[in-house]
Design a protein around this motif. Sequence first.
Motif, PDB file in Angstrom:
ATOM      1  N   SER A  21      -5.997  -2.423  55.635  1.00 12.75           N
ATOM      2  CA  SER A  21      -5.529  -3.334  56.675  1.00 12.75           C
ATOM      3  C   SER A  21      -6.630  -3.603  57.704  1.00 12.75           C
ATOM      4  O   SER A  21      -6.617  -4.626  58.396  1.00 12.75           O
ATOM      5  N   ALA A  22      -7.612  -2.715  57.764  1.00 17.30           N
ATOM      6  CA  ALA A  22      -8.755  -2.941  58.648  1.00 17.30           C
ATOM      7  C   ALA A  22      -9.754  -3.930  58.052  1.00 17.30           C
ATOM      8  O   ALA A  22     -10.685  -4.347  58.728  1.00 17.30           O
ATOM      9  N   GLY A  23      -9.576  -4.248  56.776  1.00 16.40           N
ATOM     10  CA  GLY A  23     -10.452  -5.249  56.169  1.00 16.40           C
ATOM     11  C   GLY A  23     -11.568  -4.708  55.299  1.00 16.40           C
ATOM     12  O   GLY A  23     -12.467  -5.453  54.900  1.00 16.40           O
ATOM     13  N   ILE A  24     -11.519  -3.414  54.977  1.00 19.07           N
ATOM     14  CA  ILE A  24     -12.514  -2.844  54.043  1.00 19.07           C
ATOM     15  C   ILE A  24     -12.380  -3.549  52.685  1.00 19.07           C
ATOM     16  O   ILE A  24     -11.273  -3.818  52.232  1.00 19.07           O
ATOM     17  N   ASP A  25     -13.516  -3.853  52.050  1.00 15.91           N
ATOM     18  CA  ASP A  25     -13.472  -4.567  50.771  1.00 15.91           C
ATOM     19  C   ASP A  25     -13.052  -3.676  49.601  1.00 15.91           C
ATOM     20  O   ASP A  25     -12.253  -4.073  48.762  1.00 15.91           O
ATOM     21  N   LEU A  26     -13.655  -2.487  49.539  1.00 16.09           N
ATOM     22  CA  LEU A  26     -13.417  -1.595  48.396  1.00 16.09           C
ATOM     23  C   LEU A  26     -13.087  -0.199  48.904  1.00 16.09           C
ATOM     24  O   LEU A  26     -13.804   0.338  49.746  1.00 16.09           O
ATOM     25  N   ILE A  27     -12.001   0.345  48.395  1.00 14.47           N
ATOM     26  CA  ILE A  27     -11.617   1.717  48.739  1.00 14.47           C
ATOM     27  C   ILE A  27     -11.758   2.559  47.486  1.00 14.47           C
ATOM     28  O   ILE A  27     -11.164   2.252  46.454  1.00 14.47           O
ATOM     29  N   LYS A  28     -12.584   3.569  47.573  1.00 17.45           N
ATOM     30  CA  LYS A  28     -12.817   4.417  46.394  1.00 17.45           C
ATOM     31  C   LYS A  28     -12.212   5.802  46.618  1.00 17.45           C
ATOM     32  O   LYS A  28     -12.132   6.292  47.746  1.00 17.45           O
ATOM     33  N   ASP A  29     -11.793   6.428  45.539  1.00 15.37           N
ATOM     34  CA  ASP A  29     -11.476   7.848  45.599  1.00 15.37           C
ATOM     35  C   ASP A  29     -12.737   8.615  45.949  1.00 15.37           C
ATOM     36  O   ASP A  29     -13.837   8.274  45.480  1.00 15.37           O
ATOM     37  N   GLY A  52      -3.997   2.555  53.176  1.00 14.55           N
ATOM     38  CA  GLY A  52      -3.360   1.445  53.887  1.00 14.55           C
ATOM     39  C   GLY A  52      -4.092   1.118  55.177  1.00 14.55           C
ATOM     40  O   GLY A  52      -4.309  -0.055  55.506  1.00 14.55           O
ATOM     41  N   GLN A  53      -4.499   2.150  55.907  1.00 13.93           N
ATOM     42  CA  GLN A  53      -5.246   1.919  57.149  1.00 13.93           C
ATOM     43  C   GLN A  53      -6.576   1.214  56.881  1.00 13.93           C
ATOM     44  O   GLN A  53      -6.944   0.260  57.573  1.00 13.93           O
ATOM     45  N   LEU A  54      -7.286   1.712  55.883  1.00  9.67           N
ATOM     46  CA  LEU A  54      -8.601   1.136  55.569  1.00  9.67           C
ATOM     47  C   LEU A  54      -8.468  -0.300  55.072  1.00  9.67           C
ATOM     48  O   LEU A  54      -9.239  -1.186  55.462  1.00  9.67           O
ATOM     49  N   ALA A  68      -1.088  -3.895  52.163  1.00 12.24           N
ATOM     50  CA  ALA A  68      -2.051  -4.336  53.180  1.00 12.24           C
ATOM     51  C   ALA A  68      -2.608  -5.713  52.833  1.00 12.24           C
ATOM     52  O   ALA A  68      -2.756  -6.576  53.716  1.00 12.24           O
ATOM     53  N   ASN A  69      -2.892  -5.930  51.558  1.00 13.16           N
ATOM     54  CA  ASN A  69      -3.448  -7.233  51.148  1.00 13.16           C
ATOM     55  C   ASN A  69      -2.457  -8.372  51.436  1.00 13.16           C
ATOM     56  O   ASN A  69      -2.865  -9.465  51.834  1.00 13.16           O
ATOM     57  N   ARG A  70      -1.173  -8.110  51.213  1.00  9.03           N
ATOM     58  CA  ARG A  70      -0.173  -9.135  51.515  1.00  9.03           C
ATOM     59  C   ARG A  70      -0.176  -9.462  53.003  1.00  9.03           C
ATOM     60  O   ARG A  70      -0.054 -10.617  53.402  1.00  9.03           O
ATOM     61  N   ALA A  71      -0.363  -8.425  53.809  1.00  5.65           N
ATOM     62  CA  ALA A  71      -0.356  -8.635  55.261  1.00  5.65           C
ATOM     63  C   ALA A  71      -1.636  -9.326  55.744  1.00  5.65           C
ATOM     64  O   ALA A  71      -1.598 -10.175  56.635  1.00  5.65           O
ATOM     65  N   THR A  72      -2.756  -8.966  55.151  1.00  6.72           N
ATOM     66  CA  THR A  72      -4.026  -9.515  55.652  1.00  6.72           C
ATOM     67  C   THR A  72      -4.442 -10.789  54.950  1.00  6.72           C
ATOM     68  O   THR A  72      -5.281 -11.540  55.451  1.00  6.72           O
ATOM     69  N   GLY A  73      -3.899 -11.016  53.761  1.00  3.12           N
ATOM     70  CA  GLY A  73      -4.368 -12.147  52.962  1.00  3.12           C
ATOM     71  C   GLY A  73      -5.707 -11.897  52.301  1.00  3.12           C
ATOM     72  O   GLY A  73      -6.310 -12.807  51.734  1.00  3.12           O
ATOM     73  N   ARG A  74      -6.180 -10.669  52.345  1.00  6.79           N
ATOM     74  CA  ARG A  74      -7.460 -10.340  51.727  1.00  6.79           C
ATOM     75  C   ARG A  74      -7.248  -9.734  50.342  1.00  6.79           C
ATOM     76  O   ARG A  74      -6.107  -9.538  49.906  1.00  6.79           O
TER      77      ARG A  74
END
Lengths: 366, 366
Positions: free
Chosen positions: B155-163, B151-153, B189-195
């Motif tokens: 909401s900061a705008g990272i494009d891809l979060i991988k395990d 969620g932190q990553l 996070a996407n709902r909040a950022t629109g990303r």
Amino acid sequence: MTTDRMRVQYRVTGAGRAIAARAAALAVEQSIEMPVAAVRNARVRDEVVGRVEGILDEGGDVHRVTISLAVETTGGEAGQLLNMLFGNSSLHPDLRLVDFDLPDTAAAAFGGPRFGIGGWRAALGIGRRPLTCSALKPQGCEAAELAALAGQLASAGIDLIKDDHGLADQASAPFARRVAAVQRAVDDANRATGRGCLYAPALNGGSRRIQEQLGVLRDEGVGAVLVAPMIAGLGTLQELASEGRPILAHPALAGHGAIAAPLLLGKLFRLAGADAVIYPHSGGRFGFSADLCRSIADAARGPWCGLAPTLPVPAGGMHPDRVEELVAGYGPDLMLLIGGALLEADDVRRAARAFVTRVAALETDR
Amino acid sequence: MTTDRMRVQYRVTGAGRAIAARAAALAVEQSIEMPVAAVRNARVRDEVVGRVEGILDEGGDVHRVTISLAVETTGGEAGQLLNMLFGNSSLHPDLRLVDFDLPDTAAAAFGGPRFGIGGWRAALGIGRRPLTCSALKPQGCEAAELAALAGQLASAGIDLIKDDHGLADQASAPFARRVAAVQRAVDDANRATGRGCLYAPALNGGSRRIQEQLGVLRDEGVGAVLVAPMIAGLGTLQELASEGRPILAHPALAGHGAIAAPLLLGKLFRLAGADAVIYPHSGGRFGFSADLCRSIADAARGPWCGLAPTLPVPAGGMHPDRVEELVAGYGPDLMLLIGGALLEADDVRRAARAFVTRVAALETDR
């Protein structure tokens, strides 16, 4: 949650006086893979981070480093075990993975061989003699040709007929058609001979294809299976072990210079469930030394973690003339795999029968 | 049946004047694997047996041997392709697999990247700038902790979060629970950022587990996936490519000293369908040279067989301070993966936002 740990040994070259730091970095790389200081979870710091357990100076700027890793990091899955032992570190040219051990209870959870050496004998209905095996080749033949060859080998009394590891799902002999035709030929021969020859088709592909191929094996009543774990995945081998068929593991792509062969072909294949393991024997087409082959066989079938023993299958250019030598060296708990040397005979069935007779003679000697 | 052939190059050491015989043996080993004289089927002799196409003396008793193999022997399956290129020959210490090529039509049949670089941009809704990526670590954390980090990553705008590739199906954060929790955090996070941040969970296991995990991905609406093809199998990568999600390939266990890294991580992963490939970048924790990294990137995204390009992901100890250097070297068609250097910050979200801002600034520069 268990705090069982496994111990992993690496050979580290060229670290010099920085060996302590190199070993510590290795323990982190093969566990949490991030700065330890940044780990906020105390349990992870205490139980999950890899630990350096020992550093032995072997001279010549070579060190034997032992680290311990939490067994829980494997999730009991054989592919993930390999990832934990050497995933990232395989990319470091100064490292070689040489050995590993784990608690008996953890080994039991991975499963190990379900049939083992005794299971092969029971499945084939044979006593204390070496098992005989031959291969269906060459790739490019049609299913009917391969089935005819299987019929010859089975009627000659060969115990196990395996696909060449080069047989996959090619247009010349698609998997489903080939397996059905070969199994029928073997069944026919078994009815005639009264024996219980088994056929081990080569599985291949990703998860979906392998599931489909397992369906074919069930439909056709196939009694054994061949897999190359370093191509299909060690996890696939582990799952096959619960399918109720003895498994023959093939060393394709296993010549990973950075993983000791007795560890990979012996311990890891065994832990993941191989009932027999093929390896290139000395004096054939490959360069493995007699000592290395002996170490592979010891790791495969010697006492280890209470697991059933895996049957050694020294191969790669063997000839019937070497039967006595091989049995003298290994004893009767051995599968003799002879492919090309039978197939190049003018009369394959006759050559196979001579091979079978030669092996059968060894039983009465004991 | 096609008679298309692929050309495979090996580096052979120490054959001396026997190089012609060594090359001929190699061509047989990697095809029919039996004496040619014993092949009774004329079509197999004419079309399926491997052929020596060239021997180049490179000096110092090293030869570059080119052989051609029939494409039909692969059955269009990526794991079997690897088997044909290097299965048995990986067990020969005098050989190194250095390159291979195949006809465009054959490459198309394997599939290649379905998304490619343009597909990542479209899926993420971003323009011509480098992509940003970070990792969920460390293993041993519970699902809720990993989800909070995601969620932190996101909401900061990272494009891809991988395990982290060390996350599997462990008791601390079982696959199904982790994937559901992380995807929910990313969705929030996407709902909040629109990303449109995507999550790429690490698949692992044999064929049955992977099928189950794909079911979880579908149920949870997961948009990307991570796989280590040398552990799960190149055939599993190939099948994932038809699942409709961009694929990030991880190099775990790919440090096979006997296979050139540009061939393995670049060409073979690309051919089997990797949309992005992670490799250890120079100046990080691993010893790959800058030239080698450049060759991997060229093989991954340069023109080849008409396949879509695979996005290079130089990683393994990168830091936000290197963003400009990396982009100067590679251009904008790049994924910047920074894990530990963000996670060790006191405020991870703030560190991730600074990283994202730094990368975004590079778009306006172009």
